[in-house]
Write a protein that holds these residues in place. Sequence first.
Motif, PDB file in Angstrom:
ATOM      1  N   PHE A  48     -11.834  -1.642 -30.761  1.00  0.00           N
ATOM      2  CA  PHE A  48     -11.922  -1.458 -32.211  1.00  0.00           C
ATOM      3  C   PHE A  48     -13.059  -2.286 -32.801  1.00  0.00           C
ATOM      4  O   PHE A  48     -13.719  -1.865 -33.753  1.00  0.00           O
ATOM      5  CB  PHE A  48     -10.596  -1.829 -32.883  1.00  0.00           C
ATOM      6  CG  PHE A  48      -9.438  -0.975 -32.453  1.00  0.00           C
ATOM      7  CD1 PHE A  48      -9.668   0.284 -31.883  1.00  0.00           C
ATOM      8  CD2 PHE A  48      -8.134  -1.406 -32.608  1.00  0.00           C
ATOM      9  CE1 PHE A  48      -8.613   1.085 -31.475  1.00  0.00           C
ATOM     10  CE2 PHE A  48      -7.068  -0.613 -32.208  1.00  0.00           C
ATOM     11  CZ  PHE A  48      -7.306   0.631 -31.630  1.00  0.00           C
ATOM     12  N   MET A  89     -16.274  -0.420 -32.046  1.00  0.00           N
ATOM     13  CA  MET A  89     -16.375   0.778 -32.883  1.00  0.00           C
ATOM     14  C   MET A  89     -16.755   0.417 -34.309  1.00  0.00           C
ATOM     15  O   MET A  89     -17.710   0.944 -34.883  1.00  0.00           O
ATOM     16  CB  MET A  89     -15.029   1.526 -32.881  1.00  0.00           C
ATOM     17  CG  MET A  89     -14.804   2.390 -31.645  1.00  0.00           C
ATOM     18  SD  MET A  89     -13.062   2.831 -31.421  1.00  0.00           S
ATOM     19  CE  MET A  89     -12.714   3.641 -32.972  1.00  0.00           C
ATOM     20  N   SER A  90     -15.989  -0.504 -34.886  1.00  0.00           N
ATOM     21  CA  SER A  90     -16.247  -0.796 -36.296  1.00  0.00           C
ATOM     22  C   SER A  90     -17.533  -1.604 -36.439  1.00  0.00           C
ATOM     23  O   SER A  90     -18.275  -1.412 -37.410  1.00  0.00           O
ATOM     24  CB  SER A  90     -15.056  -1.527 -36.916  1.00  0.00           C
ATOM     25  OG  SER A  90     -14.670  -2.597 -36.089  1.00  0.00           O
ATOM     26  N   PHE A 115     -20.177  -1.231 -34.643  1.00  0.00           N
ATOM     27  CA  PHE A 115     -21.217  -0.214 -34.555  1.00  0.00           C
ATOM     28  C   PHE A 115     -21.360   0.522 -35.885  1.00  0.00           C
ATOM     29  O   PHE A 115     -22.459   0.696 -36.418  1.00  0.00           O
ATOM     30  CB  PHE A 115     -20.856   0.754 -33.425  1.00  0.00           C
ATOM     31  CG  PHE A 115     -21.844   1.862 -33.230  1.00  0.00           C
ATOM     32  CD1 PHE A 115     -23.209   1.600 -33.100  1.00  0.00           C
ATOM     33  CD2 PHE A 115     -21.414   3.182 -33.163  1.00  0.00           C
ATOM     34  CE1 PHE A 115     -24.125   2.627 -32.909  1.00  0.00           C
ATOM     35  CE2 PHE A 115     -22.322   4.210 -32.979  1.00  0.00           C
ATOM     36  CZ  PHE A 115     -23.681   3.934 -32.849  1.00  0.00           C
ATOM     37  N   ALA A 116     -20.214   0.928 -36.437  1.00  0.00           N
ATOM     38  CA  ALA A 116     -20.260   1.665 -37.699  1.00  0.00           C
ATOM     39  C   ALA A 116     -20.897   0.825 -38.801  1.00  0.00           C
ATOM     40  O   ALA A 116     -21.775   1.296 -39.535  1.00  0.00           O
ATOM     41  CB  ALA A 116     -18.847   2.087 -38.107  1.00  0.00           C
ATOM     42  N   PHE A 117     -20.492  -0.429 -38.884  1.00  0.00           N
ATOM     43  CA  PHE A 117     -21.025  -1.257 -39.968  1.00  0.00           C
ATOM     44  C   PHE A 117     -22.491  -1.601 -39.747  1.00  0.00           C
ATOM     45  O   PHE A 117     -23.226  -1.845 -40.702  1.00  0.00           O
ATOM     46  CB  PHE A 117     -20.204  -2.552 -40.099  1.00  0.00           C
ATOM     47  CG  PHE A 117     -18.907  -2.359 -40.819  1.00  0.00           C
ATOM     48  CD1 PHE A 117     -18.897  -1.905 -42.137  1.00  0.00           C
ATOM     49  CD2 PHE A 117     -17.698  -2.627 -40.209  1.00  0.00           C
ATOM     50  CE1 PHE A 117     -17.699  -1.721 -42.815  1.00  0.00           C
ATOM     51  CE2 PHE A 117     -16.498  -2.452 -40.867  1.00  0.00           C
ATOM     52  CZ  PHE A 117     -16.499  -1.988 -42.171  1.00  0.00           C
ATOM     53  N   PHE A 151     -22.114   6.595 -28.763  1.00  0.00           N
ATOM     54  CA  PHE A 151     -21.325   5.363 -28.693  1.00  0.00           C
ATOM     55  C   PHE A 151     -20.950   5.038 -27.241  1.00  0.00           C
ATOM     56  O   PHE A 151     -21.161   3.927 -26.771  1.00  0.00           O
ATOM     57  CB  PHE A 151     -20.074   5.492 -29.564  1.00  0.00           C
ATOM     58  CG  PHE A 151     -19.187   4.281 -29.521  1.00  0.00           C
ATOM     59  CD1 PHE A 151     -19.578   3.099 -30.146  1.00  0.00           C
ATOM     60  CD2 PHE A 151     -17.965   4.307 -28.858  1.00  0.00           C
ATOM     61  CE1 PHE A 151     -18.772   1.979 -30.107  1.00  0.00           C
ATOM     62  CE2 PHE A 151     -17.153   3.192 -28.814  1.00  0.00           C
ATOM     63  CZ  PHE A 151     -17.563   2.032 -29.439  1.00  0.00           C
TER      64      PHE A 151
END
Lengths: 311, 290, 419
Positions: free
Chosen positions: B104, B107-108, B110-112, B198
């Motif tokens: 997690f 993932m987050s 990377f997104a941010f 990803f």
Amino acid sequence: MVATNPETIGAESARNWRDWWSLNQRKVVPYLFITPTLAIFLVFVLFPIAYSAVISFFKWNGISEPEFSGLKNYLRLLEDPIFWTSLQNTVNFTLGVVPLSMAFGLLAALGLNRPQLPGRAVLRAIYFLPFVISAVATATTAGWIFGDTFGVLNKMLVELGLKKVQWLTNRHTAMMTVVIVTIWVRLGFCMLIYLAGLQSIPPDLVEAARVDGASRWQQFRHITFPLLKPTTFLLIVLNIIYSFEVFDLVFVLTNGGPGYATTVLTVFIYNSAFQTQRVGYASAIGIVFMAIIMTITLIQWRISNEGGRIS
Amino acid sequence: MANSAMSAAPYTDRLSLQAKERLATFGVWLALAAGALIIVFPLYWMLATTLMTREDAYSRELILAPPQIIFDNYVNGWNNSPWPRWYGNTLIIVVTSVAGLTLFGLMSGFAFAKYQFRGRNLLFLLILSTLMIPLQVLLLPRFLLVARMGWANTHWSVIGPHMADIFGLFFARQFMLEIPDELLEAARLDGAGEFTIFTRVVVPLAKPAIAVLVILGFSARWNAFAWPLVALTRQEMYTVQLGINYMRGYYFTDFPAVISMVVVSIVPILIMFLAFQRYFIEGIARTGIK
Amino acid sequence: MRKLPKFLLVVALLALMLPGSLAQDATEITFATWGNTTELQMFNDMIAAFEELHPDVDVTILERPGQGYRDQTIVEMAAGTAPDVVRAGFRGDFAFYAHAGGTIDLSPYLEEGFSEDFFPAAWTIASVDGVPYGIPFMTDTHALFYNVDYIEQAGITVPTSMDDCWSWEEFSDMSRHAMDNSDADFGHAALWNGKRWMLFLYGNGGQVLTDDLSESTMDSEAAIETIAWTKSWYDDGLAPFSTSMKLSERADELFINGTIAFFISGSWHLPNLRENMVSQRWDITYLPCTENGVDADLGGNGFAVTRDSDNPEVAAEFVKFITNTENMKYFAEQAFFNPVRYSSLEGLSYPEFNDMMLLFAEVAETVDAHHASVQGLPLFPGIQNIIQDELDLAFVAGQSAEQTAQNIHDKINALLAEE
């Protein structure tokens, strides 16, 4: 009439969907990526904190029906000497731990940064070691070492012909002892972060200063330390937050005693909620405490931004 | 060249400079070694206590090393409580929550780091600001919630909240910021979807960050105390830290036995640290602090 | 990397299975208790006997540390997940749980006259306004342990009957005398808490509350005197600071390793002393007393059934079983406590330390009735906390006896006013 073939529609909508996805996935995917993290924070942090904020307006022992009490918990807080003592203790703890652990950490990092130092990796590992040991283990052992009678430290003092020290049983020294133990834990962490900072400083800069005849102190004072400013800032923020929220170590080592000498805010909150069953009151302390931490962090943020650094 | 000034200096001066440098290094080494001794002493004392008889440990004389080495304390401590069960619980909780927080976090992070989306900064700030919430405020309401979910006294009660980690997220984001955008764009031009990017591009690149997340996460979860203390009230569900706390609060404290279990509890984390030290330190150096 | 997800799946499945696998057909009763190895062994024996009588019932014992037992119980009651049967101490636990609605009235499950066999003080503590919210199980009290070797070295003779008991001043003198004339570093220490301190207060004719329990009387002369005297233990260097209210070193260990000559505590130390105090001899005698009254520590505990229990009838049956005459007697004999049933006294004989246990029983009879009623209040946990925290300030932080008495007085009154 046009005969519509359901399969075609299915294929078409699938194609539509695929087109839409390939066009828009960059907009959707980031939300998907953050969903688990966000959900966990919403459920396990933000919801409880909202709940806690509501409880802070109630008188509640945790079991029976809560009774609405308005601002009573907050007003009581202002008059509660133990609240102010614990706030003072938290501040004292922070003022002891943050500068000292950072200063020792920086010293260790500067030493360990010498390229020809023998046994560098071993020393670095040793300095960092305490950081990975649990607070429960650390506090259990510290209580054993700093004990008045059984403690090895006092036995050593006696052997050296010195007087015993009431490490944990005197209101003036207990906080100092807790700070010493905490520095033991935190020093390695500060050292490591500083070491990383030092290694990102281009060696030619320092070398150039040296060639220009700057003394070691001048090199540090005018080149190294200013370049470490972002590292220092980060450490200040992390260490202040850590120090304000310290709990496990104090709870296990002294449980706030002797008297209230080491009752920091987190211990006060815990004991109010669980030992004296004033859950509403404990929540109010928690909310105020949170406001204090947020204010401090905002101020730090401001200062760092004024320094021209935007994260 | 800067060296020309050096080589112009008389030979003897250069020698004394070198000697001075060596002397300084030695002095620094001495100071660091002294510091290291102080840091190691409590660990030594921990170990020494566990190898002493109860009488020696509680003796009024200074005994710096066990007069005769015994292992009874380990035997007593281990047999005193269901430690295999507690280690099993801890392992399940730690492995699952570290797997969660690593995945997690990546993932987050990377997104941010790599996407523009509405509410990005606000959400990031929101999550970061929870760092400022003292855990003690959350304990009771969170327990009531967990109990309502039927999770009281299950591994999930600890795993759930531990599957996200602010430091993990922060580290992952910092790391991802350094991944060149061109790399991602190139993958997109090759027709890769965002998930493929990803799993195929970002995760392999992020190995050092994964190492940091796993190791930091492991030590934080292994050592967690306050929340498990509230969430796990059944002894059969205890973690190792709760076990130690249990032994301390036991009717009669047999300190050498307690400390011997403390020593055992530290071993896994020490092995982990010593084995992955390099990744850990490199990871912090690379991700951190710019 | 490819193997990782499968591994995770397995772990996740394992995690899911573990908590679920406990489900069973039988009626399950959970019973949370603290206890040392001996006690837990006896509870397990009793459970086995109970399950034999009731084959459809499955009792699970939940061992918990004595420290923090209340905290955990309260959290669970708050969440509605408390065990069926909880253990409650003679320190307001019964009344607190009952008052908060965490435990249930047991009278529907008790036969007519059930309470008659119980010591009234113990029964009262487990009840609220005459309604039984629990069944008391055992009681214990404090006496004065002493190191025989040190006493002989210092040439001290200890009281041999309750009438001979040392006065407070005499005791302080003896403590100093032992400290100066034997190998002891300190004279004495107690294994304290706020509740245990009350034995000196009531022994000095003081009271925590007025007779009708409505207000504090902690500003009385008797209270100030008692605080001043117990404070003098520390001020005069007779007792180590580490044994103050928020203790950092255990007085029992200090006694075992010969640091202190006298040790004030209860009978449950006997097995520990037998096992670990091997190089020196020890014995017990009567605690110091005053002319103003007589009192003893009222320790003890029993069991209550929680409102979260799905089978309160079975839970109550279980509580009745472990507190029956035979079990109570057996437990008391093996773990060195005093029973709280008259019928359990018949033929009561301890396998060891019989004389010492008789002395404890003799002392226990002197518990002041008012003292007992204060310990039965739902507010008592709060009162005890106040006493404990303020006394700690007096003992180690230099707070004067007058100031301490005043603070306790004001805080208890504030607590009473809140309700």
